[in-house]
Design an enzyme around this catalytic site. Structure first.
Site, short mmCIF file in Angstrom:
data_model
loop_
_atom_site.label_atom_id
_atom_site.label_comp_id
_atom_site.label_asym_id
_atom_site.label_seq_id
_atom_site.Cartn_x
_atom_site.Cartn_y
_atom_site.Cartn_z
N GLU A 79 0.84 -1.19 0.00
CA GLU A 79 0.00 0.00 0.00
C GLU A 79 0.88 1.25 0.00
O GLU A 79 1.13 1.80 -1.06
CB GLU A 79 -0.95 -0.01 1.20
CG GLU A 79 -1.97 1.11 1.11
CD GLU A 79 -3.21 0.84 1.96
OE1 GLU A 79 -3.38 -0.27 2.45
OE2 GLU A 79 -4.01 1.78 2.12
N GLU A 97 -2.29 1.19 13.18
CA GLU A 97 -3.43 1.58 12.36
C GLU A 97 -4.75 1.42 13.10
O GLU A 97 -5.68 2.20 12.96
CB GLU A 97 -3.45 0.70 11.10
CG GLU A 97 -4.59 0.97 10.14
CD GLU A 97 -4.45 0.15 8.87
OE1 GLU A 97 -3.80 -0.91 8.92
OE2 GLU A 97 -4.98 0.58 7.83
C1 RAM Z 1 -6.57 2.16 4.56
C2 RAM Z 1 -5.63 2.80 5.53
C3 RAM Z 1 -5.50 4.28 5.32
C4 RAM Z 1 -6.86 4.90 5.21
C5 RAM Z 1 -7.66 4.24 4.15
C6 RAM Z 1 -9.06 4.79 4.02
O1 RAM Z 1 -5.97 2.04 3.34
O2 RAM Z 1 -6.11 2.57 6.83
O3 RAM Z 1 -4.80 4.81 6.40
O4 RAM Z 1 -6.74 6.28 4.94
O5 RAM Z 1 -7.76 2.87 4.41
#
Ligand code: RAM
Length: 775
Positions: free
Chosen positions: A384, A654
């Protein structure tokens, strides 16, 4: 000697200069040549690419070279260079500069940053040689979800111009053109997500022609931001053999960068280093949360004495490294982990009497380090690593306390504007690689929040000028998608990753997405009004102020009840309503009390996600509930800021429960252990525990307003403001609140001095200098 770490790429050189050591590895010898911020040139050179058929499966590095003669003594020399793909450059066997993963990442199809290097000392009269190596990098993958390739183009190429001024004033230019040679070398495979394979048996063969590459149709722009350089170096704190028998090094810190390896072995021996953030509950190596990212360095030995390796065109987010291919026990001295991040100056320090809070501050800073690498990324490890706009806007204020991020954000915000859709929608990620996916509340607001925040911090109106149209376009997008001033259309991420009850007992803290959208619509409109006022755009001030009134009125009609409750009745719903002044003055106190009731109902746990969390404690402080803010902050069971710390976190996670209390993991689908968003609490810690606040843009006026609580007995913090250093140190001494504060030259301050109970606050106006107070 350790400082003599020298890399295999010795072979990169052409015949005339092969004896010089390449890519010295220690921090102090990462390369000669000084980076020139914002240096510009007139491009005359041609873009060039390899002149042979490439291996399109492995995507090895491509190498280029040119030998040239300089006819006199060099007075000044500058190298301007950039690439489609990543580049490393060498002059006469020495790496140019200390920056890695250059030219960095911008919205490549529209603009690419180039770097200017002062390389005067790297050249000599007579024979010289320049070499360039290219890797896929962000330009053509494997990148982001599913390791997709070719987001920005299919072919690597570069352009460079070495501009020499001789002592006699004459000039020479060595530019990329079709007289260069190209070829292959030791880097056999390289990508951002998967890592790099280096084969020391592959000699450099740079004897093929080059081709002139397609002209670049975007803009070439000088680099305003801070390139990624090497910072902290970590030795393994432990060598582990896991229950599964894996050999693993523990570097003690979840960091972003790579491992430098020193090794002796036989020709063809292959060593692999796999990178992981965590071990599982049994102590085994765990990489499921990296999803499709292989995150592996593979090194093939030549067998010629001691060999040294480090990757070039990739990076990893890791604390643990699994080593394969080394016979016998691992020698920790053979490995060092090097942190790689934007070369931003540290600007803030924060320490207090609670070690858990100090650890939290440490984790916040490391979350920032690891994710400030050319663009502000959500995470640095899995497939990602994207410039998620929501994450950046929630963290920007905290980021600016910890490091000088002025130009980092100023450069990136140009890409935010460039990638913005014609209808004003801001893309979810910048640079956009999601085909224009855009328009979510809380994410798109990066367009207004970051410029305004940067102006508040640095007092420089140029970011407002630069971004004003983009701010307006974003608000325009929300207006177009509203009916009767209610923005209730489209897809929204909502209060991302807010509390979900593990027990399915109906306590999930879900805030209605359109309710959130309406709050951010108001907030962005307010920031646009603020910017318009600073820039003297009076018509806009009037127009958007009227709009803002209507947005708030519609909000109240749609989402609030007669008794002052808010539809979703979550912490986030009250927090956003209060933070953005959505409610009438007379109804705010009662809403704040509902918020506090809610917090109590969750036994002093927060339930907020990405959007509510940054403002939670601010709202509590503003409405007189600092004691509740402290209780939340010091909570150490899930969900809370300190719970991950109890579970051993060295960065911000996260999710509130990335590792659950029983040591199992949250879903592998999305579980990063280095994600700065929830680190946004750092801002409150600086502003309310230490009490360092900007009283006016750029800190010409400073407010020092510490709030006592949470059984803290002392706090010591500093902030390098644009005016100079602000420092605060307070303690509770024998029942008295005692504080030293220093205010930089050119600033004045209003200082609020509480007593040891946090009450009876004295207010004093002071000039620059050092001050001592006791209450
Ligand atoms: C995931 C991650 C990222 C967030 C998006 C919407 O990819 O948690 O931090 O901003 O979702």
């Amino acid at each position: 000697m350790r400082t003599l770490f020298i890399k295999l790429s010795l072979l990169l050189l052409g015949v005339s200069v092969t004896s010089a050591p390449l890519f010295a590895q220690s921090k102090n010898s990462t390369g000669d040549g000084q980076f020139l911020h914002n240096a510009t040139t007139n491009w005359k050179a041609q873009w060039i690419k390899i002149g042979y058929a490439e291996d399109s499966v492995k995507h090895p590095s491509q190498y280029f070279q040119k030998s040239f003669k300089l006819t006199g003594k060099v007075k000044q020399a500058r190298l301007f260079i950039t690439s489609r793909g990543l580049y490393e450059a060498q002059l006469n066997g020495k790496r140019v500069g200390n920056a890695y993963l250059t030219p960095g990442w911008t919205s490549y199809s529209k603009r690419i940053a180039y770097q200017g290097w002062d390389v005067t000392t790297m050249l000599k009269k007579g024979d010289n040689a320049i070499q360039i190596a290219l890797g896929d990098g962000w330009y053509r993958g494997a990148l982001a979800f599913e390791n997709r390739r070719n987001y920005f183009g299919k072919e690597l190429s570069f352009i460079c111009q070495l501009e020499v001024t001789y002592s006699n004033g004459e000039k020479a230019v060595i530019a990329s053109d079709d007289s260069w040679k190209s070829g292959g070398g030791p880097i056999r495979e390289t990508s951002i997500n998967n890592g790099e394979t280096i084969d020391n048996n592959r000699e450099l063969q740079v004897n093929q022609p080059v081709k002139v590459a397609q002209t670049y149709t975007g803009k070439l722009v000088p680099t305003e931001s801070y390139p990624a350089t090497k910072h902290e170096v970590f030795k393994p704190i432990k060598v582990i053999t896991t229950p599964k028998g894996e050999k693993v090094l523990d570097f003690g810190q979840n960091l972003v960068g790579w491992v430098e390896l020193k090794v002796k072995g036989k020709k063809g021996d292959t060593i692999t280093l796999k990178h992981a953030e965590v071990l599982d509950k049994f102590g085994n190596f765990y990489i499921a949360n990296l999803r499709g990212a292989q995150a592996t360095s593979t090194y093939i030995l030549s067998g010629k004495g001691e060999e040294y390796f480090e990757p070039h065109f990739t990076y990893f987010g890791f604390r643990y490294v699994q080593v394969k291919g080394v016979d016998g026990d691992l020698n920790p001295d053979d490995f060092k982990a090097v942190a790689l991040y934007a070369d931003m100056q540290p600007s803030g320090t924060f320490e207090c009497s609670n070690p858990m809070l100090n650890k939290l501050q440490h984790n916040i800073q490391w979350g920032q380090k690891g994710n400030f690498l050319y663009v502000p990324t959500d995470c640095p490890q899995r497939d990602e690593r994207l410039g998620w706009t929501g994450d950046a806007q929630v963290f920007a204020r905290t980021a600016a306390y910890n490091f000088d991020v002025q130009h980092f954000f100023k450069q990136w915000m140009v890409d935010v504007a460039i990638d913005q859709r014609p209808n004003g929608a801001v893309t979810f990620v910048v640079p956009d690689i999601l085909n224009g996916a855009s328009g979510s509340a809380g994410w798109g607001d990066v367009a207004t929040v970051v410029p305004w925040t940067m102006y508040q911090v640095y007092g420089d109106t140029s970011i407002l000028h630069q971004q004003y149209q983009s701010m307006k376009n974003w608000v325009g997008f929300m207006t177009q998608n509203s009916t009767n001033d209610l923005w209730n259309k489209g897809f929204h991420f909502g209060d991302w990753l807010s509390y979900h009850s593990p027990d399915d007992d109906g306590t999930d803290a879900i805030t209605d997405k359109y309710e959130i959208a309406q709050c951010f619509y108001a907030y962005s409109t307010q920031l646009l009004i603020n910017a318009a006022r600073v820039l003297g755009k009076t018509d806009d001030v009037k127009h958007y102020s009227d709009l803002l009134e209507r947005i708030k009125a519609s909000y109240r009609k749609e989402y609030t009840t007669y008794s002052g409750r808010i539809l979703s009745n979550t912490q986030t719903s009250y927090v956003l309503a209060l933070q953005f002044d959505m409610l009438l003055e007379k109804d705010r106190a009662v809403a704040a009390s509902y918020l506090v009731n809610n917090i109590k109902a969750y036994r002093h746990h927060l339930t907020t996600g990405f959007l509510g969390t940054p403002y939670l404690c601010h709202v509590l402080s503003r409405f007189g509930y600092t004691d509740e803010a402290y209780k939340l902050l010091l909570q150490d069971t899930y969900p809370s800021w300190l719970y991950p710390i109890k579970m051993g976190a060295t960065t911000i996670w996260e999710r509130w429960d990335g590792i659950k209390p029983d040591s199992t993991f949250q879903t592998t689908a999305m579980n990063s252990f280095n994600h700065y968003a929830y680190g946004a609490i750092g801002d409150w810690m600086y502003q309310h525990i230490a009490g360092i606040q900007a009283g006016s843009p750029g800190y010409k006026q400073v407010i020092i307003k510490p709030e006592v609580g949470g059984k803290l007995t002392w706090c010591k913090a500093s902030y390098q403001s644009p005016q100079g250093k602000i420092a605060v140190s307070w303690k509770i001494d024998n029942g008295h609140f005692v504080m030293d504060a220093s205010i930089p030259k050119g600033s004045t301050a209003v200082i609020y001095i509480p007593d040891a109970d946090g009450k009876h606050i004295q207010e004093k106006k002071v000039a620059a200098g050092n001050h001592h107070f006791s209450n």
